[in-house]
Design an enzyme around this catalytic site. Structure first.
Site, PDB file in Angstrom:
ATOM      1  CG  ASP A   8      16.338  35.945  17.661  1.00 41.05           C
ATOM      2  OD1 ASP A   8      16.383  35.909  16.416  1.00 41.05           O
ATOM      3  OD2 ASP A   8      17.223  35.442  18.386  1.00 41.05           O
ATOM      4  CB  CYS A  65      16.291  32.275  17.400  1.00 43.41           C
ATOM      5  SG  CYS A  65      16.889  30.667  17.941  1.00 43.41           S
ATOM      6  CB  THR A  67      20.971  28.061  16.510  1.00 50.28           C
ATOM      7  OG1 THR A  67      20.301  28.333  17.755  1.00 50.28           O
ATOM      8  CG2 THR A  67      22.350  28.700  16.490  1.00 50.28           C
ATOM      9  N   GLY A  68      17.738  28.347  15.971  1.00 48.49           N
ATOM     10  CA  GLY A  68      16.505  27.600  16.261  1.00 48.49           C
ATOM     11  C   GLY A  68      16.539  26.934  17.624  1.00 48.49           C
ATOM     12  CG  HIS A  98       8.062   8.597  13.935  1.00 47.26           C
ATOM     13  ND1 HIS A  98       9.200   7.841  13.765  1.00 47.26           N
ATOM     14  CD2 HIS A  98       7.146   8.089  13.054  1.00 47.26           C
ATOM     15  CE1 HIS A  98       8.986   6.909  12.847  1.00 47.26           C
ATOM     16  NE2 HIS A  98       7.752   7.046  12.384  1.00 47.26           N
ATOM     17  CG  ASN A  99       9.429  13.157  17.330  1.00 50.44           C
ATOM     18  OD1 ASN A  99      10.135  13.406  16.362  1.00 50.44           O
ATOM     19  ND2 ASN A  99       9.700  12.162  18.136  1.00 50.44           N
ATOM     20  NE  ARG A 132       7.049   1.950  15.867  1.00 51.50           N
ATOM     21  CZ  ARG A 132       6.692   2.164  14.612  1.00 51.50           C
ATOM     22  NH1 ARG A 132       5.419   1.979  14.259  1.00 51.50           N
ATOM     23  NH2 ARG A 132       7.550   2.566  13.705  1.00 51.50           N
ATOM     24  CG  HIS A 133       5.398   6.750  16.488  1.00 50.05           C
ATOM     25  ND1 HIS A 133       6.744   6.497  16.587  1.00 50.05           N
ATOM     26  CD2 HIS A 133       4.975   6.173  15.338  1.00 50.05           C
ATOM     27  CE1 HIS A 133       7.135   5.804  15.531  1.00 50.05           C
ATOM     28  NE2 HIS A 133       6.081   5.584  14.756  1.00 50.05           N
TER      29      HIS A 133
HETATM   30  C1  RB5 Z   1      21.215  35.690  19.171  1.00 46.73           C
HETATM   31  O1  RB5 Z   1      22.485  36.187  18.973  1.00 46.73           O
HETATM   32  C2  RB5 Z   1      21.257  34.164  19.184  1.00 46.73           C
HETATM   33  O2  RB5 Z   1      21.879  33.719  20.346  1.00 46.73           O
HETATM   34  C3  RB5 Z   1      19.859  33.592  19.050  1.00 46.73           C
HETATM   35  O3  RB5 Z   1      19.276  34.056  17.877  1.00 46.73           O
HETATM   36  C4  RB5 Z   1      19.763  32.078  19.003  1.00 46.73           C
HETATM   37  O4  RB5 Z   1      20.601  31.539  18.048  1.00 46.73           O
HETATM   38  C5  RB5 Z   1      19.825  31.367  20.285  1.00 46.73           C
HETATM   39  O5  RB5 Z   1      19.656  30.156  20.381  1.00 46.73           O
END
Ligand code: RB5
Length: 149
Positions: A8, A65, A67-68, A98-99, A132-133
């Site tokens: 984003d 983004c 936070t991801g 594992h995932n 097992r995974h």
């Molecule tokens: C955008 O401000 C922010 O909410 C987005 O980049 C992200 O962190 C959402 O999970």
């Protein structure tokens, strides 16, 4: 290996750094993300990368983004997709080992560019262990199937 990358508007600079890093490492990179000056709601590139992987058009994905979290939540709504938010290489390794995650996600407001490179390199350099995974992933698939009817 074909890598889809999506981001984003919070993550344009980091996306450009990681895309260049991946190209320098020999990967084919397809960019689904926001470019400089664009605003973008994170579910849009999250969905696009996840759908391309689910369709077999791409091998792995990188989503960024703030936070991801949001972008991975969107990707994980695509059936069969496992997107893991990782802020350090140990988790990135386990997400593949594992995932069997196809997508690694992280936050441009959380990790710096050198940490992000290590996360991506570790993720892409690790193969699924199976055994097992796989049984555990099969249980996740059963949950998905139960609620998609
Ligand atoms: C955008 O401000 C922010 O909410 C987005 O980049 C992200 O962190 C959402 O999970």
């Amino acid at each position: 290996m074909r890598i889809g990358i999506g981001n984003d508007h919070t993550a344009v600079e980091l996306k450009d750094i990681i895309a260049e890093h991946l190209k320098d490492s020999g990967f084919e990179v397809v960019d689904f993300g926001a470019k400089a000056g664009e605003r973008c709601d994170y579910p849009v590139p999250g969905k696009a990368v996840a759908e391309a992987i689910a369709a077999g058009e791409l091998d792995r994905g990188v989503l960024i983004c703030g936070t991801g979290i949001g972008i991975s939540l969107a990707a994980n709504k695509v059936p069969g997709i496992r997107a893991a938010v990782c802020s350090e290489p140990y988790s990135a390794k386990m997400a593949a080992l594992h995932n069997n995650a196809q997508i690694i996600a992280f936050g441009a407001r959380v990790v710096g560019s050198e940490m992000a490179k290590m996360i991506v390199d570790t993720f892409l350099g690790t193969e699924f262990e199976g055994g097992r995974h796989q049984n555990r992933l099969d249980i996740i698939s059963e949950i998905e199937e139960k609620y998609s009817r």
